[in-house]
Design a protein around this motif. Structure first.
Motif, PDB file in Angstrom:
ATOM      1  N   TYR A 170       0.827  -1.212   0.000  1.00 28.38           N
ATOM      2  CA  TYR A 170       0.000   0.000   0.000  1.00 28.38           C
ATOM      3  C   TYR A 170       0.858   1.257   0.000  1.00 28.38           C
ATOM      4  CZ  TYR A 170      -3.896   3.054   1.462  1.00 28.38           C
ATOM      5  OH  TYR A 170      -4.856   4.033   1.532  1.00 28.38           O
ATOM      6  N   HIS A 171       2.118   1.122   0.472  1.00 29.34           N
ATOM      7  CA  HIS A 171       2.970   2.283   0.716  1.00 29.34           C
ATOM      8  C   HIS A 171       4.150   2.370  -0.253  1.00 29.34           C
ATOM      9  CE1 HIS A 171       0.785   3.052   4.436  1.00 29.34           C
ATOM     10  NE2 HIS A 171       0.866   1.752   4.671  1.00 29.34           N
ATOM     11  N   VAL A 172       4.056   1.737  -1.427  1.00 33.72           N
ATOM     12  CA  VAL A 172       5.162   1.818  -2.377  1.00 33.72           C
ATOM     13  C   VAL A 172       5.455   3.284  -2.704  1.00 33.72           C
ATOM     14  CG1 VAL A 172       4.806  -0.471  -3.373  1.00 33.72           C
ATOM     15  CG2 VAL A 172       3.570   1.484  -4.329  1.00 33.72           C
ATOM     16  N   ARG A 173       6.716   3.634  -2.718  1.00 34.35           N
ATOM     17  CA  ARG A 173       7.123   5.015  -3.006  1.00 34.35           C
ATOM     18  C   ARG A 173       8.561   5.024  -3.500  1.00 34.35           C
ATOM     19  NH1 ARG A 173       9.843   7.201   1.497  1.00 34.35           N
ATOM     20  NH2 ARG A 173       9.826   5.858   3.347  1.00 34.35           N
ATOM     21  N   LYS A 174       8.828   5.968  -4.382  1.00 28.66           N
ATOM     22  CA  LYS A 174      10.129   5.990  -5.045  1.00 28.66           C
ATOM     23  C   LYS A 174      11.264   6.467  -4.144  1.00 28.66           C
ATOM     24  CE  LYS A 174       9.694  10.587  -7.169  1.00 28.66           C
ATOM     25  NZ  LYS A 174       9.713  11.312  -8.474  1.00 28.66           N
ATOM     26  N   ASP A 175      10.932   7.201  -3.065  1.00 32.07           N
ATOM     27  CA  ASP A 175      11.980   7.767  -2.226  1.00 32.07           C
ATOM     28  C   ASP A 175      12.252   6.948  -0.972  1.00 32.07           C
ATOM     29  OD1 ASP A 175       9.487   8.343  -1.247  1.00 32.07           O
ATOM     30  OD2 ASP A 175       9.937  10.419  -0.676  1.00 32.07           O
ATOM     31  N   ALA A 176      11.795   5.706  -0.942  1.00 31.43           N
ATOM     32  CA  ALA A 176      12.064   4.823   0.198  1.00 31.43           C
ATOM     33  C   ALA A 176      13.545   4.475   0.268  1.00 31.43           C
ATOM     34  CB  ALA A 176      11.227   3.552   0.075  1.00 31.43           C
ATOM     35  N   PRO A 177      14.024   4.012   1.426  1.00 26.94           N
ATOM     36  CA  PRO A 177      15.429   3.601   1.522  1.00 26.94           C
ATOM     37  C   PRO A 177      15.747   2.472   0.555  1.00 26.94           C
ATOM     38  CG  PRO A 177      14.431   3.802   3.704  1.00 26.94           C
ATOM     39  CD  PRO A 177      13.308   3.897   2.715  1.00 26.94           C
ATOM     40  N   PRO A 178      17.020   2.256   0.237  1.00 24.72           N
ATOM     41  CA  PRO A 178      17.396   1.087  -0.565  1.00 24.72           C
ATOM     42  C   PRO A 178      16.804  -0.176   0.047  1.00 24.72           C
ATOM     43  CG  PRO A 178      19.281   2.525  -0.235  1.00 24.72           C
ATOM     44  CD  PRO A 178      18.183   3.070   0.635  1.00 24.72           C
ATOM     45  N   THR A 179      16.303  -1.062  -0.800  1.00 22.71           N
ATOM     46  CA  THR A 179      15.559  -2.231  -0.318  1.00 22.71           C
ATOM     47  C   THR A 179      16.068  -3.483  -1.007  1.00 22.71           C
ATOM     48  OG1 THR A 179      13.620  -0.822   0.031  1.00 22.71           O
ATOM     49  CG2 THR A 179      13.255  -3.207  -0.007  1.00 22.71           C
ATOM     50  N   TYR A 180      16.269  -4.530  -0.213  1.00 24.24           N
ATOM     51  CA  TYR A 180      16.830  -5.786  -0.710  1.00 24.24           C
ATOM     52  C   TYR A 180      15.957  -6.920  -0.190  1.00 24.24           C
ATOM     53  CZ  TYR A 180      20.751  -8.930  -1.972  1.00 24.24           C
ATOM     54  OH  TYR A 180      21.560  -9.887  -2.534  1.00 24.24           O
ATOM     55  N   CYS A 181      15.085  -7.428  -1.031  1.00 26.73           N
ATOM     56  CA  CYS A 181      14.146  -8.477  -0.636  1.00 26.73           C
ATOM     57  C   CYS A 181      14.769  -9.852  -0.870  1.00 26.73           C
ATOM     58  CB  CYS A 181      12.854  -8.369  -1.436  1.00 26.73           C
ATOM     59  SG  CYS A 181      11.950  -6.826  -1.193  1.00 26.73           S
ATOM     60  N   ILE A 182      14.661 -10.711   0.122  1.00 22.11           N
ATOM     61  CA  ILE A 182      15.175 -12.079   0.021  1.00 22.11           C
ATOM     62  C   ILE A 182      14.030 -13.033   0.293  1.00 22.11           C
ATOM     63  CG2 ILE A 182      16.865 -13.744   0.902  1.00 22.11           C
ATOM     64  CD1 ILE A 182      18.440 -11.286   2.003  1.00 22.11           C
ATOM     65  N   THR A 183      13.835 -13.999  -0.590  1.00 26.53           N
ATOM     66  CA  THR A 183      12.787 -14.999  -0.375  1.00 26.53           C
ATOM     67  C   THR A 183      13.301 -16.385  -0.718  1.00 26.53           C
ATOM     68  OG1 THR A 183      11.884 -14.891  -2.635  1.00 26.53           O
ATOM     69  CG2 THR A 183      10.979 -13.338  -1.012  1.00 26.53           C
ATOM     70  N   GLY A 184      12.478 -17.375  -0.344  1.00 27.00           N
ATOM     71  CA  GLY A 184      12.723 -18.728  -0.792  1.00 27.00           C
ATOM     72  C   GLY A 184      12.307 -18.886  -2.242  1.00 27.00           C
ATOM     73  N   GLY A 185      12.179 -20.137  -2.669  1.00 29.71           N
ATOM     74  CA  GLY A 185      12.003 -20.429  -4.088  1.00 29.71           C
ATOM     75  C   GLY A 185      10.614 -20.145  -4.625  1.00 29.71           C
ATOM     76  N   TRP A 186      10.546 -20.048  -5.928  1.00 31.80           N
ATOM     77  CA  TRP A 186       9.282 -19.870  -6.632  1.00 31.80           C
ATOM     78  C   TRP A 186       8.376 -21.065  -6.378  1.00 31.80           C
ATOM     79  CZ3 TRP A 186       9.241 -15.058  -8.263  1.00 31.80           C
ATOM     80  CH2 TRP A 186      10.452 -14.444  -8.627  1.00 31.80           C
ATOM     81  N   GLY A 187       7.182 -20.801  -5.879  1.00 34.76           N
ATOM     82  CA  GLY A 187       6.233 -21.868  -5.606  1.00 34.76           C
ATOM     83  C   GLY A 187       6.598 -22.729  -4.423  1.00 34.76           C
ATOM     84  N   THR A 188       7.667 -22.386  -3.719  1.00 31.53           N
ATOM     85  CA  THR A 188       8.177 -23.209  -2.620  1.00 31.53           C
ATOM     86  C   THR A 188       8.085 -22.493  -1.279  1.00 31.53           C
ATOM     87  OG1 THR A 188       9.744 -24.213  -4.167  1.00 31.53           O
ATOM     88  CG2 THR A 188      10.138 -24.598  -1.833  1.00 31.53           C
ATOM     89  N   ASP A 189       8.456 -21.223  -1.264  1.00 34.98           N
ATOM     90  CA  ASP A 189       8.343 -20.450  -0.033  1.00 34.98           C
ATOM     91  C   ASP A 189       6.869 -20.329   0.345  1.00 34.98           C
ATOM     92  OD1 ASP A 189       8.852 -18.861   2.155  1.00 34.98           O
ATOM     93  OD2 ASP A 189      10.032 -17.365   1.065  1.00 34.98           O
ATOM     94  N   MET A 190       6.608 -20.203   1.621  1.00 35.23           N
ATOM     95  CA  MET A 190       5.254 -20.228   2.166  1.00 35.23           C
ATOM     96  C   MET A 190       4.321 -19.233   1.485  1.00 35.23           C
ATOM     97  SD  MET A 190       4.113 -19.849   6.166  1.00 35.23           S
ATOM     98  CE  MET A 190       4.610 -18.137   6.301  1.00 35.23           C
ATOM     99  N   LEU A 191       3.139 -19.712   1.085  1.00 40.94           N
ATOM    100  CA  LEU A 191       2.078 -18.867   0.532  1.00 40.94           C
ATOM    101  C   LEU A 191       2.568 -18.006  -0.631  1.00 40.94           C
ATOM    102  CD1 LEU A 191       0.362 -17.781   3.866  1.00 40.94           C
ATOM    103  CD2 LEU A 191      -0.424 -19.520   2.242  1.00 40.94           C
ATOM    104  N   MET A 192       3.389 -18.627  -1.489  1.00 37.71           N
ATOM    105  CA  MET A 192       3.880 -17.940  -2.678  1.00 37.71           C
ATOM    106  C   MET A 192       4.588 -16.621  -2.324  1.00 37.71           C
ATOM    107  SD  MET A 192       3.235 -19.958  -5.097  1.00 37.71           S
ATOM    108  CE  MET A 192       2.158 -21.275  -5.669  1.00 37.71           C
ATOM    109  N   ARG A 193       5.427 -16.686  -1.306  1.00 44.10           N
ATOM    110  CA  ARG A 193       6.089 -15.473  -0.826  1.00 44.10           C
ATOM    111  C   ARG A 193       7.026 -14.867  -1.872  1.00 44.10           C
ATOM    112  NH1 ARG A 193       6.055 -14.565   4.511  1.00 44.10           N
ATOM    113  NH2 ARG A 193       3.993 -15.494   4.314  1.00 44.10           N
ATOM    114  N   ALA A 194       7.671 -15.712  -2.667  1.00 49.44           N
ATOM    115  CA  ALA A 194       8.556 -15.177  -3.703  1.00 49.44           C
ATOM    116  C   ALA A 194       7.766 -14.369  -4.718  1.00 49.44           C
ATOM    117  CB  ALA A 194       9.316 -16.307  -4.395  1.00 49.44           C
TER     118      ALA A 194
END
Length: 291
Positions: free
Chosen positions: A214-238
């Protein structure tokens, strides 16, 4: 993207000085100076008003501070534990020790004893405490990184993207050095959905003001998302994080990346994320030194 590239209410009550000798991993054992670390346990971060009004807050709204001694302007990593906003406890991950950094392990109040947005408010108060106090211990408040796993990843994103929570403490969220959410929900957290009466909460997604998306914005701090695998991490987290990263890029954010640990489920991602977290912190610190 699909590769694996990638103050004083209880102060001192549980205070523990644990002095250890360590060598930064990046330096030779023969030439690296020895660094001593101190661990202060159970430091209160919430306001006296909040703590005085809640016995539960007295036991939960605490941080553990692990910090180097005799090091000037060290970086700090603030860590939120996981547990679905229902379980877990504050911790200093062993993987983040002995690197010349401070680590702040955050405790926060949990469901069902509290409901949203108390989790986020506690997370923000702990981060604000770090901004306001780390310099007195030798740290550099411009080098504060925020990370967490699962529910901790959700809290990482919320305090960094919705600026209102830190603003209540006169802190600008954009001063965070970087956000590193690990397998965190980017839609409204499923425990929050339960509290809102949305069922089945695991499978009926919503995005409201309690969702990072809901809060996506261009001036947010640098962001580095880490997830498990496609279709493997819980509830399609990737896939969920992919959508979040895509929307951040769409609004103009240029310092965001998504790393997928191929084949990793939720638990495995939490165990194998640390080289990515550490690598990103080190890279960001190196970039800060560039003219």
């Amino acid at each position: 993207m699909k590769n694996s590239r990638f103050t004083s209410f209880f102060a001192g009550f549980f205070s523990l000085a644990a002095i250890v000798m360590a060598t930064p991993a990046a330096l030779s054992q023969d030439i690296a100076p020895k660094i001593e670390y101190q661990l202060d346990v159970g430091l209160p971060y919430q306001s006296e008003e909040v703590i005085a009004g809640s016995e539960y807050a007295k036991t939960q709204c605490l941080v553990d501070l692990y910090r180097p001694i005799g090091v000037k302007d060290f970086p700090t990593v603030v860590y939120y534990h996981g547990g679905g906003l229902r379980n877990g406890k504050r911790a200093i991950p062993s993987e983040l020790k002995n690197r010349g950094w401070a680590v702040v392990g955050v405790g926060y109040r949990l469901h069902p004893k509290v409901q949203h947005p108390v989790y986020i408010e506690d997370a923000a108060a702990a981060l604000a405490w770090t901004f306001k106090n780390i310099a007195s211990h030798g740290g550099d408040p411009t080098k504060i990184f925020v990370t967490g796993i699962s529910a901790g990843g959700y809290l990482t994103s919320m305090v960094g993207l919705d600026k209102s929570y830190l603003a209540k403490h006169d802190i600008d969220a954009d001063h965070i050095a970087a956000l590193i959410p690990v397998t965190g929900q980017m839609i409204t957290h499923q425990t929050v959905r339960v509290e809102q009466g949305i069922e089945p909460s695991r499978y009926r997604p919503t995005i409201d003001r309690f969702g990072p998306l809901y809060h996506v914005r261009k001036d947010a701090p640098p962001t580095y998302c880490i997830t498990g695998g496609w279709g493997t991490d819980m509830l399609m987290r990737a896939e969920e994080n992919l959508y979040f990263v895509s929307m951040m890029k769409l609004v103009g954010h240029t310092q965001i990346e998504h790393v997928v640990i191929e084949g990793a489920d939720h638990a495995r991602c939490g165990k194998e994320c640390w080289p990515h977290v550490i690598g990103f912190v080190e890279k960001t610190l190196a970039d800060l030194k560039k003219p």
